[in-house]
Design a protein around this motif. Structure first.
Motif, PDB file in Angstrom:
ATOM      1  N   UNK A  26       0.826  -1.208   0.000  1.00  0.00           N
ATOM      2  CA  UNK A  26       0.000   0.000   0.000  1.00  0.00           C
ATOM      3  C   UNK A  26       0.860   1.258   0.000  1.00  0.00           C
ATOM      4  N   UNK A  27       1.934   1.248   0.781  1.00  0.00           N
ATOM      5  CA  UNK A  27       2.817   2.414   0.848  1.00  0.00           C
ATOM      6  C   UNK A  27       3.511   2.644  -0.493  1.00  0.00           C
ATOM      7  N   UNK A  28       3.936   1.567  -1.139  1.00  0.00           N
ATOM      8  CA  UNK A  28       4.601   1.699  -2.438  1.00  0.00           C
ATOM      9  C   UNK A  28       3.652   2.287  -3.473  1.00  0.00           C
ATOM     10  N   UNK A  29       2.408   1.798  -3.461  1.00  0.00           N
ATOM     11  CA  UNK A  29       1.414   2.310  -4.409  1.00  0.00           C
ATOM     12  C   UNK A  29       1.149   3.779  -4.133  1.00  0.00           C
ATOM     13  N   UNK A  30       0.942   4.123  -2.884  1.00  0.00           N
ATOM     14  CA  UNK A  30       0.628   5.501  -2.519  1.00  0.00           C
ATOM     15  C   UNK A  30       1.773   6.455  -2.847  1.00  0.00           C
ATOM     16  N   UNK A  31       3.006   5.955  -2.787  1.00  0.00           N
ATOM     17  CA  UNK A  31       4.174   6.789  -3.094  1.00  0.00           C
ATOM     18  C   UNK A  31       4.460   6.867  -4.591  1.00  0.00           C
TER      19      UNK A  31
END
Length: 247
Positions: A26-31
């Motif tokens: 999720x963090x990778x996608x959001x970034x």
């Protein structure tokens, strides 16, 4: 079968591809570090075809995902324990608008901080004060239940009088239905306030002890878990557990 069921969530495909946790995905996608068929997809909840070409930016491998732990000051009245689990989601009480302005953790609130956030240690309906929410399963297991090794400190306000003999009875244990209650630390804070230190109050032992002495209670507030205090955190506000803090 609907299109939503045919196409899995992008985060799930990223987890399989990179062998990472859902929170990291999720963090990778959001970034903006994940692309699908050459196009960056930065929307959480996005879906992708299983045969799509998924690429992950090299920055993602350098990113260290850190489990978030949050301290919240619950004001009275507290929902019943089962209602707190079933009815109140962390995202309903952990929001950007009630983040304590004096939080010294120097973190910026992000929606991913709510992913997998779980309550670690309930309060009874007549209790208020410190609640802990965490993404760290190990922390949650250490904080919950009678086997927990971490102390919980409660400040208890009462009406009426408590003489030294009554205080001595509280300090040395009492018996309910022929069963001796676990001995706890009890001391005076003032004429109308006591300090209790227990490892678990899940069976409302503090309340039982005070009932045995016919001591009416007007507030039971949890102010510390382990070495982490509630401190000056206002009711209804929350803060991040700092990197230098340990329960």
């Amino acid at each position: 079968m609907s299109a939503g069921r045919e196409t899995p969530r992008l985060a799930k495909l990223v987890c399989r591809l990179a062998l990472c946790s859902r929170r990291e995905a999720d963090e990778w996608i959001e970034n903006g570090w994940v692309s699908v068929d050459g196009k960056v997809v930065a929307r959480l909840g996005a879906r992708a075809h299983p045969n799509a070409r998924i690429e992950i930016h090299p920055l993602a491998s350098q990113h260290r995902s850190e489990a978030i732990t949050i301290v919240f000051n619950q004001a009275q009245p507290t929902p019943a324990a089962d209602e707190l689990d079933e009815r109140v989601l962390p995202g309903e009480i952990i929001r950007a608008d009630n983040h304590w302005s004096e939080d010294r953790a120097l973190r910026r609130f992000a929606p991913t901080h709510l992913r997998g956030l779980a309550l670690a240690g309930k309060l009874a309906p007549d209790e208020c004060g410190m609640l802990v929410f965490t993404q760290d399963g190990n922390t949650a297991r250490q904080l919950v239940g009678r086997s927990s090794r971490w102390e919980k400190e409660y400040h208890v306000r009462f009406v009426g009088e408590l003489d030294d003999q009554g205080l001595d009875r509280l300090q040395h244990g009492l018996t309910v239905d022929g069963i001796r209650l676990t001995r706890v630390q009890v001391s005076r804070l003032s004429e109308q306030q006591l300090r209790f230190v227990v490892h678990d109050n899940g069976r409302r032992q503090i309340q039982q002890m005070c009932e045995l002495l016919a001591l009416p209670l007007c507030e039971i507030k949890r102010v510390r878990i382990g070495s982490v205090p509630l401190g000056k955190l206002p009711p209804g506000k929350w803060r991040y557990l700092r990197r230098d803090e340990r329960f």
